[in-house]
Design a protein around this motif. Structure first.
Motif: not given
Length: 839
Positions: A536-537, A546-551, A555-559
């Protein structure tokens, strides 16, 4: 009547009527004669068979017509052409289309064209009519428009027949007789009219006679008070005296950027003959990027075509008569001495068509000749084949464009240079210098490249392509401090694992994952504990942990986050021309980041074209000199560097009253041409560190909103998730020093650099790079920002727009080898900018 005036009125008539007449129905038969008392007889059976056969034949015919003939419907084809009449003297009255003499000769030419077409099998059955549009001198040149109705299946055959009309005429002159006399003619040229010219609702034609010493000004309709009209075709026909040519120079040129919508075509003719088109232009050209043409003869046609929307101011041009052989129209001769310079005719504007020049270069008898093309832009047809325009040096032809200097040498003290241009599609030409060199020592105390360039011996085998053909990097033995590429090249070790294929065979990007067991490899090469993945960090600077974590997660900061909260995983979706957000907010970009003027291919050093970077701002200390740059991000707000607004003794740079702001400025000595503004507010980032230059960004609010125009326009702000990848080419601009320790530039400068891997950069800059800094430069040195450029933009192109990638911050000297420039990373400050400005 001119068929072009009618638009699509000449749509071919349907052939339905002919088919209807071919359908024959049997006459009614006396029903009493067909009656049988006991059942059907032989006569009735025969009649039934006949009727059935007729119905089948009818249906078959209809099907054949529907699927073959109807499919091959006729289309209107218009061909524009010219022919030279050799046995007629030119009369001044031929320039007046309403004169008796014009009409009489036009009638003869139209009859002659009909005779030509009807005797040509591929054209005879499709020909409709011809109209003579104009006459010019030499002896008499007739310009005409011919109309054909052609089945789609025959369109290519008709095109070929029309394009080859001149072939037999080149072999033997033809003549034509009618009751009014005989015409002798040659030089027949014809080509299909640009279809975009046949669809216009409004047509306007102007004919002008240019007199010696009396240039005229030509403007597009409405210029400069109103935009040019939509759905229009406007043509200007220009004539000059015999033995003269016409010079056309655009002083202002501002059309829509897409030539498929609005465009100007210039023809070396009085009619829109495509085989005589010199150039098709659209978009914007500034006075610093001159757009000018010279005809090969005493006629010229300028055509403006517009569509139904997106109209722009238009153009203003000067048209003058120039005597053939005068400066700009002549070329060639003998060049002697140890060095010299020469150019193609009319350079840096466009050279004329149908031109041949020859230069003979002669240096002292004990020397050889070296020729360097510093600029080279010649129109080319098929790639690698110099079939249109070319320059021939000692028997070797060159054409197209050279991105770097082209060097040619001779084996004697003489060199012959021939310039040739055909009848269409001209370009800017070339600028060349020649020098004498001693054959036994062509590069005294320097390294001789395979392409004959001379470079310093210290640049050999240093990992950089200094020659331009990589010959300085071949047959090298790599030291232990360099990467030994599998292809034999040597590259600096700091390029290893930087995400860019510098070797060309990816040797420098192999075996880069050096993390220990139990560690996760971030996208930027950083190693973190596996336990930190999906916690989560964002422990990786690129958020890859924190990408492709399956949950399901926020919205990730990268999106990219749309205004409606929709999360878009596509990289850099904003302003890319596609609606990725359901509410369309990713394309709500306004007019930001659009360069109003085309970038010239003639850079002329590093001078920017006037108006090329409309978001560039010059910050002056009140009533004093330029000290920093800035970028326009809205009609009220600017972005600059925090270190530019730090107080220095009695100079209170943190106060808005200490500044004069110049918008739309190009030359520092011409401040009166810019828009001068004052400031209402200066806001430096609260976490700016004056020792490390971390968070080196500030915002400035203008005292009143600015009205955008071509030379003043905002740059697009990237979202917090926007990614500027390693290796991407970006632009730096400013009036800073042109060399370390030097004085500031008078004219706005521009340079291309590329984004450098942060890990590599951190090692080069002794560990001083933070996550809020972007490195960009040319590690071979020679290109960089410098004093006075601080606060200015690092601009990155995306499609048709420019985004603000960074703010010029600091560096170790200027343009030193292996010392990139450091920029504040705009996406890292996007939330703060939004909080302060609302932008």
């Amino acid at each position: 009547m001119d068929p072009m005036d009618a638009g699509m009125r000449y749509t071919p008539k349907s052939s339905d009527r002919d088919w209807d007449q071919a359908v024959t129905f049997l006459p009614a038969t006396d029903s009493t004669k067909l009656e049988k008392k006991k059942g059907p007889g032989k006569i009735a059976a025969i009649i039934g068979v006949v009727v059935f056969a007729c119905v089948v034949a009818l249906m078959t015919g209809l099907l054949v017509w529907h699927f073959h003939y109807r499919k091959d419907e006729k289309i209107m084809k218009m061909y524009s052409g010219s022919m030279r009449i050799t046995n007629q003297p030119f009369l001044d009255t031929y320039e007046d289309s309403n004169s008796t003499e014009f009409k009489a000769l036009a009638k003869q030419v139209a009859a002659q064209l009909r005779d030509i077409y009807t005797k040509t099998p591929a054209l005879a059955k499709f020909y409709v009519d011809s109209t003579v549009q104009a006459f010019s001198q030499g002896s008499v040149v007739a310009y005409y428009l011919s109309e054909f109705h052609v089945p789609k299946s025959q369109e290519a055959a008709v095109d070929n027949a029309m394009s080859s009309m001149n072939d037999p005429i080149n072999k033997a002159q033809r003549s034509f007789s009618d009751p009014t006399g005989s015409l002798f003619y040659d030089s027949v040229v014809a080509s299909a009219v640009d279809s975009r010219m046949l669809m216009k609702r409004t047509i306007q034609r102007v004919s002008e006679r240019i007199r010696p010493g009396h240039p005229i000004t030509v403007k597009s309709p409405g210029f400069p008070d109103y935009p040019y009209p939509s759905n229009s075709l406007v043509q200007w026909q220009f004539r000059a005296d015999p033995n003269s040519v016409i010079q056309l120079d655009f002083e202002t040129f501002n059309l829509e950027g897409e030539c498929k919508n609005d465009f100007v075509k210039v023809y070396d003719s009085l009619a829109a003959i495509e085989s005589r088109v010199m150039a098709e232009k659209c978009g914007y050209y500034s006075p610093n990027n001159p757009l000018g043409f010279i005809s090969s003869g005493n006629v010229l046609l300028v055509t403006l075509v517009t569509n139904e929307e997106g109209n722009y101011p238009g153009f203003r041009a000067s048209v003058a008569q120039v005597v053939k052989g005068s400066r700009g129209t002549s070329c060639g001769g003998t060049l002697t001495g140890n060095s010299g310079t020469f150019t193609s005719p009319n350079y840096p504007k466009y050279y004329p068509p149908l031109t041949t020049c020859e230069w003979t270069i002669e240096v002292p008898s004990n020397m050889n000749v070296k020729l360097i093309f510093t600029k080279f832009m010649m129109s080319v047809g098929q790639p690698n084949l110099c079939l249109m325009d070319y320059v021939e040096v000692n028997g070797e032809k060159f054409c197209g464009n050279f991105s770097s200097n082209k060097v040619v040498t001779s084996n004697t003290n003489r060199m012959t240079v021939v310039f040739y241009s055909d009848a269409s599609r001209v370009d800017r030409g070339f600028n060349a210098t020649f020098s004498a060199f001693e054959p036994s020592n062509p590069c005294p105390d320097k390294f001789l490249c395979n392409n004959k360039r001379c470079i310093s011996t210290s640049l050999q085998c240093d990992g950089w392509n200094d020659c331009g053909d990589s010959s300085d990097e071949k047959n090298c033995k790599c030291s232990s401090s360099m990467i030994s590429c599998r292809n034999g090249l040597c590259k600096p070790m700091f390029w290893k694992c930087d995400g860019v294929d510098d070797c060309g065979d990816r040797t420098d990007e192999m075996n880069c994952a050096a993390c220990k067991p139990g560690e996760f490899v971030c996208g930027d090469g950083k190693c973190i504990s596996e336990k930190q993945k999906c916690d989560g960090r964002n422990d990786c600077s690129d958020n890859s942990d924190e990408t492709d974590c399956g949950k399901a997660a926020p919205c990730p900061q990268s999106n990219y986050v749309c205004k409606n909260g929709q999360c878009i995983s596509k990289q850099n979706p904003e302003c890319d021309g596609e609606n990725d957000c359901k509410d369309g907010s990713d394309e709500d970009c306004g007019d930001c980041g659009k360069q109003p003027y085309k970038t010239s291919r003639i850079v002329g050093g590093q001078d920017a074209t006037e108006g090329e970077w409309p978001w560039q701002v010059s910050l002056h200390i009140k009533n004093s000199i330029h000290v920093c740059g800035a970028s326009i991000i809205s009609d009220r707000w600017l972005v600059t560097a925090a270190h530019c607004v730090q107080d220095e003794g009695a100079t209170r740079l943190s106060q808005p009253g200490s500044w004069d702001v110049y918008l739309g400025l190009h030359t520092q000595k011409m401040l009166e041409k810019a828009e001068k503004r004052s400031l209402k507010k200066v806001v430096a980032h609260p976490n700016y560190n004056a020792y490390t230059y971390d968070n080196d960004i500030a915002l400035m609010e203008l005292d009143q909103p600015v009205t955008f125009r071509d030379s003043i326009r905002p740059i697009c702000l990237p979202s917090a998730a926007y990614d500027f990848p390693v290796g991407k080419t970006v632009w730096i601009t400013g009036w800073g020093a042109t060399r370390e320790g030097g004085s500031g530039a008078t004219v706005l400068q521009k340079a291309q650099v590329r984004i450098i891997n942060s890990t590599v950069c951190n090692s080069l800059m002794n560990g001083q790079i933070t996550s809020r800094m972007t490195c960009a430069g040319v590690l071979s040195g020679g290109v960089d920002a410098c004093q006075g450029d601080s606060g200015g933009p690092l601009s990155s192109s995306s499609g048709t727009r420019m985004f603000l990638a960074g703010v010029v911050s600091w560096g170790d000297g200027c343009a030193r080898r292996n010392k990139p420039g450091i920029y504040s990373t705009i996406p890292k400050f996007r939330a703060w900018i939004k909080e302060v400005t609302g932008v």
